[in-house]
Design a protein around this motif. Structure first.
Motif, short mmCIF file in Angstrom:
data_model
loop_
_atom_site.label_atom_id
_atom_site.label_comp_id
_atom_site.label_asym_id
_atom_site.label_seq_id
_atom_site.Cartn_x
_atom_site.Cartn_y
_atom_site.Cartn_z
N ASN A 151 21.77 9.13 22.64
CA ASN A 151 23.17 8.86 22.95
C ASN A 151 23.97 10.13 23.18
O ASN A 151 25.04 10.10 23.77
CB ASN A 151 23.81 8.05 21.82
N HIS A 161 22.23 -2.22 25.68
CA HIS A 161 21.57 -3.08 24.68
C HIS A 161 22.47 -4.26 24.34
O HIS A 161 22.03 -5.40 24.28
CB HIS A 161 21.25 -2.26 23.43
N GLU A 162 23.77 -3.95 24.19
CA GLU A 162 24.64 -5.06 23.77
C GLU A 162 24.90 -6.01 24.94
O GLU A 162 25.10 -7.20 24.74
CB GLU A 162 25.90 -4.49 23.11
N ASP A 212 19.13 13.59 20.78
CA ASP A 212 19.58 12.22 20.58
C ASP A 212 19.82 11.50 21.91
O ASP A 212 20.44 12.04 22.82
CB ASP A 212 20.88 12.28 19.76
N SER A 222 25.91 3.46 28.81
CA SER A 222 25.12 4.11 27.75
C SER A 222 24.04 3.15 27.28
O SER A 222 24.11 1.94 27.52
CB SER A 222 26.03 4.46 26.58
N GLU A 275 30.46 5.39 25.19
CA GLU A 275 30.38 3.97 24.80
C GLU A 275 31.54 3.20 25.41
O GLU A 275 32.51 3.78 25.88
CB GLU A 275 30.43 3.84 23.28
N ALA A 310 23.41 2.20 24.29
CA ALA A 310 23.93 1.22 23.32
C ALA A 310 24.61 0.06 24.05
O ALA A 310 24.36 -1.11 23.77
CB ALA A 310 24.92 1.91 22.39
#
Lengths: 461, 216, 1009
Positions: C827, C639-640, C825, C634, C670, C636
């Motif tokens: 996500n 990104h992490e 969205d 995903s 996630e 997110a």
């Protein structure tokens, strides 16, 4: 307003003459013909060598192209046209200046044209020759190019006369033919001169054949003038028509960024802009190399600069108008197409375009820049690049993002794209060098008519 | 100053200038002539076959119907070249040891197919279908000519696109009653096209000239 | 090797159709330069030039010198220049041969295809098909309309199987170690090996097969085991559905088969299940599901509702009314919570908390399910753990779904077993040297068994390994003997469909190579003589013995299946303790840490289709990724991890570690990474070579479908090739959509942009279409994006596979593509599928600009494309607003490999280099139907012409027909108020129109979402 006649002496001091003082008809003839009849300067070998290498690169690229297919280029779906069509339009455009100078300025009695029209016409021919290559090369099956011609065949099929490409075929071939004849007819008297002056028997025979038995008697002159002006009249509409038709290739399409009515005028203006830029790029080195400052004077260069100011303004207006129409049309596809030019992945080409064609062409307002030979040369180069970018934007940027975002895609040239482009530059220059070596790059007899006291032109007219 | 050229040069110049133009035009028509020639189209040229099969003998002398051998002409794309078996139907009885028929017998014995040379051969990107033509009332003769008079098979027509279109643009000139399709001697009544009109209507004969009719 | 010389380098990159065979070195050499180019492009696209890119530029400039001009290219050049010289004009056709039959088979009309009913199997489950056969060579696979598992449709795999049959990489000869051997030698060796076993009652003999549903095969194995009582028969399939069997053993006391009846389901909840596009019965499920969803004006306006809970977004999820992305462990918790919420006996609410969206879901979904007792369905994906399966059973039982929607039957496998335990046992037996003779029949455990079994090493200890397979694959490599298997289209056989329907397989063509079937081999082992056909017939006599068998047999042979052999529903008793046990176990678990999700690839499945160019080049749903798998995460999580698409990460599980390119996918759950299985084949063939990484390296017996994983960024970059870079609709109203309420409130929502321009708004005279006028209507609501149509089109229209490198240059050749747009969205996006083929515009922009009239209009409204007239200006494609035209930038078709010639559809021209091509509405099928109708002197009936894409579509989303016939299905669809044309305002007047998409969301969730 023909300054050289001295009928309006008041203005003479303010504008540099079109031919330096102190020349006699003999000196003119000597000076110009010596370029052809004298030995070959060493630098010419080097220059020609470089150009010819370029031509070889072209042959290599084309060999690979025919062997493997247009896949070696960067084109794809959605961007089905790439360098080939960009360069086609670019070269055609360059051709225009020659015709404009020789035909229109002739009809307008712009006597200053005489010293540059010859090689300008040559440039036209060679440029159109380059341009003519591309539409054939870019075909998926180039060996079937003749299907674009209305030839009788066993399939009872004709070309599709609705297609702008067919209009191109006619426009370009006509243009080529007329320019060639115009150029050749103009050459005949000088060929005779060379025939009579050359010591070399072979040269004499060849020049002799090409001169077609010109003896310069009044009947010859009469026929000459008639045909020359006739061809000039024929060539004049072509200056406008050819690039108009070329612009139809795009404006007839539905693609946002193509489908616009402003194309014909601003294509023509752009063509003349790039054409004069190219003339300047050729004239300045030649003048320097062969010490022709007397014949190609500041006056010529300045006039060319002025024309670039005007045409530069026209294309700038074109760019502005495109943006305005896009906004005013309230058509989201149209609007996005132009936003994409400014914001999209290819935006650097658009900024380049504005810098080269708008900013640089307008620098000529300053007399100091206009009169500086170096500046003129450099800016002309820049403008040529700018005009190339303009075609890149029209062809590639418009296609890369059209209606359905799902099918958007980028185009990036491959080595073969570059080789073909550079190759045609080499081809063009090779032809140019051969021309200046074997034919008088300035019309000898017409220059004579510019000499103080000569009235031939006026009578003839 | 001395003359470089003899005065004849003038006429040579004229001739060569106009000659060049003439040559160009000439070359064009020559090319066209070649493409239409029987050399390029193999029209009227007899192609050798493993067995010198005579249509004229089998059709006019013996009177065998076309469909006895070309079985799928009414139902399929191909008229159908008969399997060796069909030949052997008769030739196991008559001419059963004629040396001429040895390849046929060999094929039947060894169960290896005959290899005939194609006489009527349209380009591979042309999809011709026999059945529809036959069922619309186009006679064999219209394309294949008087096969019953051909001792050795040859191509009667060029099979070029212009030839196809000649009929596809005016099918009414060629349609005939269904019972006459396989008739070699049929000649249309000179009724000013009344019959043709009738046939076109009841068989829904169309003039199909769009590309995908033949090309896919 | 015949083409390893004199091949133009580009061809090597064209993948399968261009015949990448022989030595790979020239291929690599040739691909290198273009690769570099594209790398540069990428970095340009990212609008930053890396130093690396600059280096590549230099390399690129030097590259042309590196490229050899091969003999072939040279000849091509000669040809081209000769043609240029004008000689082309007077070319003669060469004389062709006509080779008639010696004895012509009955009811065979040359040029008319025959259709035969048979079946193809994946993991033993039959998918029934009809196979089109031209003069004895199968060319196209279609669904079997009578068969309940097909109803005329197939999935993408069945379509692509024809290419597997003609795959030039198939193994062609018996191999002994690395030498070519003969069947005779092999049988001799087998006889010797078996001789030893006979003495010890087969104690050292093992037979490894995929899951077996075939009565004949099972009986034959039985016969073998009778002779070798101590021998063992092991079944193994990577998708053996162990969890489901185990769950039903626990819940119902016996390993039953479960199938779903979606025609009775108003509410469906899928738990990590791609119910509609993969797994047994997916074709039928999709059909039933969409029939409950389609709304026609005038009829009752009710839709079923689908909730999808999944980690990796699937096609099923893409058509769900509500989707939530959850990591597998969370899905388990979700199920437990749902069961508890529904008050399922024995269920306990898990202690660990769910993400609040999921928590909201539990309540809403439970409410919805409770309201639809007996008309709802909860489906747990095959990859979920046994406990979740049990709970899913329990929920369905509690809701009274068992029977109406949740159908339990006798197992379709003849001997349902816990396959992984069996395989583990086999592995340990081999390790300890207890196995002396191993028969591996058409499976590839060395590649697809869990890594911790170290199956390969174990096999090395077996003195006599015999392998039967289509390819000389990873397993064959380690076997002393390899025997080429026959393809299912080359052999007799039988198998059961997902619902137990007994289907018959018949050979369509003589085996292309010296191949044998499992039955062959087993007959040899049992020392039997006779033919496979006799064996099957005798077996069927056992099943359907008695008088009239001959009649039944012939009928079955014609239909492809024994009618009425579908398994009847069985009443079952749910064991409460099993539920309680499962619930308590789940309640204990918690969801934390990163997880890897191992799933079958939507294109190459478990790897068996890795060498299939068609499937490799089909853009996967959601990602549109081709020729590769990736570590899908995903936004997110990317990104992490500090990565973006194309960066490399290292995935490490207890099984091992792999490096993979990252793909950032909106909508992915996630805390988890999805890695698709089936790639990274070491011996998969030349097409599979170099495609993706082997995710099986992460799969262990304990965590078969993924588990805890360490993910870390590593150096490097992999250019993952996709066919669609932009997923935003740019506020252009391309996919028009509404919810059911919005639609009922405003039925004309699809036309708010105003009507299309009037017919006469054109420079040219408007043509009046009399007679047939062909058109297509596509129901966007029904499209699951399963890609079956794309593969069907490839097969029907001889479309070339161009290979990874060419796709990367936007040169894929697909005539129909499925556009994918994300909305909302990042996500938790909505996804829209839009199948796009040639619109056959009535005012076609392409026709007007073609200089040689190579594309022109037919009186039936077809936009004819004439390849043999095309000179390749590409102007038509530039001017096509839909960009549906495809260009042969190179000679993409492999015209040299003989076996591939057999595969082609003889009714469609093979396109050469330099010509444009595009969807023709299957004009060959139109012409066939027209000619048949004309021969019978009647009009063409509605439904008589079915395009390839329409035929295969499991959800009936595509409808073709005559729009001038008001009664035709397509005309009716086009009369719907939701019907609209894309880019109508350009006045192209497309013949392909779309029926706007409807969603049926639950207002409760919608409001909060």
């Amino acid at each position: 307003m023909s300054a050289p006649t001295g009928s309006t002496p008041r203005f003479v001091p303010q504008r540099p003459p079109v031919i330096a003082a102190g020349h006699t008809s003999a000196s003119v003839t000597d000076k110009i013909s010596s370029v052809v009849l004298g030995g070959t300067p060493r630098w010419l070998f080097g220059a020609f060598g470089i150009a010819f290498t370029g031509f070889m690169v072209f042959l290599f690229a084309v060999t690979c192209l025919f062997a493997k297919g247009v896949g070696i280029w960067g084109i794809n779906i959605p961007v089905g046209w790439g360098f080939a069509i960009i360069c086609f339009v670019w070269w055609i455009g360059i051709g225009h200046a020659g015709t404009l100078i020789s035909a229109i300025l002739l009809l307008l009695r712009q006597s200053w044209r005489t010293s540059i029209n010859r090689f300008a016409e040559a440039m036209t021919l060679f440029a159109v020759a380059q341009a003519g290559l591309y539409p054939i090369l870019h075909l998926g099956r180039p060996w079937l190019f003749y299907w674009l011609l209305p030839l009788p065949n066993t399939m009872t099929l004709w070309p599709n006369f609705r297609s702008p490409l067919i209009w191109d075929v006619f426009a370009v071939s006509t243009y080529m033919t007329v320019s060639l004849m115009f150029w050749y007819v103009g050459l005949i008297p000088d060929l005779a001169t060379l025939r009579d002056r050359t010591k070399n028997p072979i040269g004499r025979t060849i020049y002799g054949m090409m001169a077609m038995g010109w003896r310069g008697d009044s009947r010859h002159w009469h026929n000459y003038e008639t045909s020359y002006y006739l061809l000039a009249a024929l060539a004049t509409p072509l200056v406008v028509s050819v690039h108009t038709v070329v612009s139809f290739d795009f404006s007839v399409g539905v693609i946002p960024g193509w489908h616009t009515t402003i194309f014909p005028p601003y294509f023509v203006a752009g063509a003349i802009l790039s054409g004069f830029a190219m003339v300047a790029n050729l004239a300045i080195p030649l003048r320097h190399a062969f010490g022709l400052h007397d014949f190609i004077t500041e006056r010529h260069l300045e006039n060319m600069a002025k024309i670039m100011i005007v045409t530069g303004l026209i294309v700038t207006y074109g760019y502005a108008m495109e943006l305005f129409t896009a906004w005013y049309s309230a058509n989201q596809y149209e609007q996005y197409a132009f936003l994409n030019r400014i914001h999209g992945p290819y935006r650097f080409t658009w900024y380049g375009l504005i810098f080269c064609n708008t900013v640089c062409s307008q620098l000529f307002w300053f007399k100091r820049i206009r009169n500086s030979v170096k500046a003129l040369f450099v800016l002309s180069l820049v403008i040529n690049v700018g005009m190339w970018l303009e075609r890149f934007i029209i062809v590639v940027v418009s296609l890369s993002r059209d209606f359905l975002p799902s099918s958007w895609g980028m185009y990036f040239p491959t080595k073969f794209d570059w080789m073909t482009f550079i190759g045609t530059l080499g081809f063009f220059m090779s032809l140019m060098f051969l021309f200046i070596r074997f034919l008088p790059m300035i019309s000898i007899f017409e220059m004579r008519t510019l000499l103080p006291g000569s009235k031939t032109k006026q009578e003839a007219a | 100053m001395p003359q470089i050229f003899h005065r004849s040069a003038n006429s040579i110049a004229r001739v060569s200038i106009f000659g060049a133009a003439m040559f160009g035009i000439g070359a064009l028509f020559l090319t066209l002539a070649i493409t239409r020639s029987s050399w390029a189209t193999r029209r009227d040229t007899v192609i050798p076959q493993p067995v010198p099969f005579s249509h004229s003998h089998h059709v006019s002398d013996i009177g065998i119907d076309c469909r006895y051998c070309h079985t799928s002409v009414e139902s399929g794309r191909y008229a159908g070249i008969p399997p060796t078996q069909t030949c052997m139907n008769c030739h196991s009885q008559i001419w059963k040891d004629s040396p001429m028929l040895e390849p046929v017998r060999a094929s039947f014995k060894t169960n290896t197919p005959m290899q005939w040379n194609r006489v009527h051969d349209v380009a591979d990107f042309v999809y011709f279908n026999h059945s529809v033509h036959v069922n619309k009332g186009i006679g064999c003769v219209s394309c294949h000519g008087r096969v019953d008079r051909m001792p050795l098979m040859r191509r009667e027509n060029t099979l070029q696109m212009e030839w196809c279109l000649a009929c596809h643009r005016h099918p009414e000139r060629f349609v005939r009653p269904l019972d006459q399709v396989f008739n070699m001697e049929y000649d249309a009544p000179h009724d000013g096209g009344v019959l043709a009109k009738k046939l076109v209507e009841e068989r829904h004969v169309q003039s199909l000239t769009n590309c995908s009719t033949c090309h896919r | 090797m015949h083409d390893s010389d004199g091949r133009e380098p580009e061809h090597d990159t064209h993948g399968h159709d261009a015949g990448v065979r022989g030595s790979q070195e020239p291929a690599l050499a040739a691909t290198r330069a273009p690769l570099m180019e594209r790398e540069l492009w990428r970095s340009l696209e990212d609008r930053g030039r890396t130093p690396a890119a600059r280096v590549r530029v230099q390399a690129e400039i030097l590259a042309p010198l590196a490229e050899p001009t091969s003999r072939r290219s040279f000849l091509q050049l000669m040809g081209a220049s000769m043609a240029l010289a004008g000689l082309g004009a007077c070319a003669r056709q060469p004389i062709e041969k006509i080779v008639p039959y010696v004895k012509q088979p009955e009811d065979l009309v040359p040029g008319r295809p025959l259709f035969f009913a048979t079946a193809l199997t994946i993991a033993g489950v039959a998918s029934p098909v009809l196979v089109e056969s031209h003069e004895g060579r199968p060319t196209k696979i279609e669904g079997n309309p009578e068969h309940p598992a097909s109803l005329g449709a197939t999935d993408r795999f069945a379509q692509a199987d024809i290419m597997r049959l003609y795959d030039p990489d198939r193994s062609t000869v018996v191999m002994h170690l690395d030498d070519i051997s003969t069947w005779a030698n092999c049988t001799e060796a087998l006889r010797v090996a078996l001789g030893e076993q006979l003495a010890k009652r087969g104690a050292g003999l093992r037979i490894l097969t995929p899951s077996v549903t075939s009565p004949a095969l099972a009986a034959q194995i039985g016969a073998v085991l009778a002779q070798y009582p101590d021998a063992k028969w092991v079944q193994y399939d990577p998708d053996g559905r162990d969890a489901v069997r185990e769950a039903s053993r626990r819940a119902f006391g016996a390993p039953m088969s479960v199938r779903y009846d979606l025609s009775n389901a108003d509410v469906v909840v899928t738990l990590d299940s791609d119910l509609l596009t993969s797994g047994p019965g997916n074709v039928r499920y999709a059909r039933d599901f969409m029939r409950r969803r389609r709304i026609h004006e005038g009829e009752s306006a009710t839709m079923n509702r689908l909730y999808a809970v999944e980690s990796m977004p699937t096609s099923t999820g893409s058509v769900a009314d509500h989707r939530v992305g959850l990591a597998p462990s969370e899905i388990a918790l979700f199920t437990a919570a749902l069961a508890a919420e529904l008050g399922v006996a024995g269920a306990t609410r898990p202690s660990a908390a769910l993400p609040d969206k999921a928590a909201r879901w539990v309540v809403a979904v439970a409410k919805e399910l409770a309201a639809h007792r007996g008309r709802s369905l909860v489906v747990a994906g095959d990859c979920l753990p046994v406990e979740v399966q049990v709970l899913a059973f329990a929920i369905n039982a509690a809701l009274g779904n068992v029977g109406p929607t949740f159908v339990v039957t006798d197992p379709i496998e003849v001997r349902p077993t816990a396959q992984h335990e069996e395989l583990a046992a086999l592995a340990s037996d081999m390790q300890s040297g207890r196995v002396e003779t191993l028969l591996v029949l058409e499976s590839n455990p060395v590649y697809d068994a869990p890594v911790d079994l170290a199956f390969g090493d174990a096999m090395r200890r077996v003195p006599n390994c015999f392998h039967l397979g289509l390819y000389r694959d990873e397993t064959a490599e380690l076997c002393q003997w390899h025997v080429p298997a026959v393809h299912e289209l080359e052999s007799w056989g039988d198998a059961r469909a997902y619902d137990g329907t007994l289907s018959l397989q018949q050979p369509l063509v003589e085996p292309l190579y010296d191949g044998h079937s499992s039955l062959d081999v087993l007959m040899l082992v049992a020392g039997q003589t006779g033919t496979v056909l006799d064996l099957i017939r005798s077996q069927w006599q056992v099943l359907y013995g008695g008088a009239g068998f001959e009649k039944l047999w012939r009928r079955t042979l014609h239909d492809g299946f024994a009618s009425g052999s579908q398994f009847v529903p069985r009443g079952v008793e749910l064991r409460a303790d099993a539920v309680r046990d499962a619930a308590t176990r789940l309640a204990g678990t918690s969801a934390s840490g990163n997880e890897v999700v191992l799933r079958f690839d939507p294109n190459v499945h478990d790897g068996r289709f890795a060498n299939n160019g068609w499937l490799q080049e089909v853009p996967k749903p959601w990602t549109k990724l081709v020729w590769d798998n990736a570590a899908i995460v995903s936004a997110a999580m990317a990104h992490e991890l500090g990565v973006e698409t194309g960066d490399m990460v290292e995935l490490q599980t207890d099984g091992g570690k792999v490096e993979a390119g990252v793909w950032v996918l909106p909508g992915h759950a996630e805390r988890c990474v999805t890695a698709h299985l089936g790639y990274g084949r070491r011996r998969g063939g030349n097409v599979a070579a170099g495609a993706g990484f082997d995710a099986y390296a992460l799969s262990t017996t304990r965590s078969r479908w993924g588990g805890p994983v360490q993910v870390r960024k590593v150096a490097g970059h992999r250019t993952l090739v996709t066919t669609q870079e932009h997923h935003d609709m740019m506020r252009r109203n391309l996919v028009r959509r509404a919810t059911l309420e919005e639609f009922t409130a405003n039925p004309h929502f699809a036309h708010e942009e105003g009507p299309a321009p009037a017919r006469d708004e054109s420079m040219f005279k408007t043509f009046e279409y009399k007679g047939n006028a062909w058109g297509v209507a596509i129901d966007l609501g029904s499209c699951t994006g399963c890609n079956a149509c794309v593969v069907a089109c490839n097969s029907e229209n001889n479309i070339a596979v161009v290979g990874r490198d060419q796709v990367r240059r936007n040169r894929e050749m697909h005539w129909i593509r499925i556009d994918r747009y994300f909305e909302g969205d990042l996500n938790d996006p909505q996804i829209h599928h839009q199948p796009v083929m040639c619109m056959q515009c009535e005012n076609a922009p392409c026709e007007q600009v073609c200089p040689v009239a190579a594309t022109s209009h037919s009186p039936e409204g077809l936009n004819d494309m004439v390849y043999n007239r095309c000179v390749g200006t590409r102007y038509c494609s530039n001017n096509c607003p839909y960009k549906v035209r495809r260009f042969n930038f190179y000679g993409y078709q492999d015209v040299k490999t003989p076996v591939l010639q057999l595969m082609r559809n003889p009714d469609v021209t093979i396109r050469t280099r330099g010509v444009m091509e595009k969807c023709t509405y299957c004009v060959q099928r139109i012409n066939h139907a027209r000619i048949d109708a004309k021969n019978e002197n009647r009009p063409i009936r509605d439904g008589e012409i079915v395009t390839a894409c329409q035929q295969v579509c499991p959800t009936e989303a595509i409808v073709f027909g005559d729009i001038n016939d008001p009664e035709s299905k397509v005309a009716k669809m086009k009369r719907e108020t939701r019907n609209y044309g894309v880019l109508e305002d350009l006045n192209t007047r497309p013949r392909t129109t779309y029926v706007a998409k409807l969603r049926n969301p639950n207002s409760e969730l919608e409001a909060k979402a």
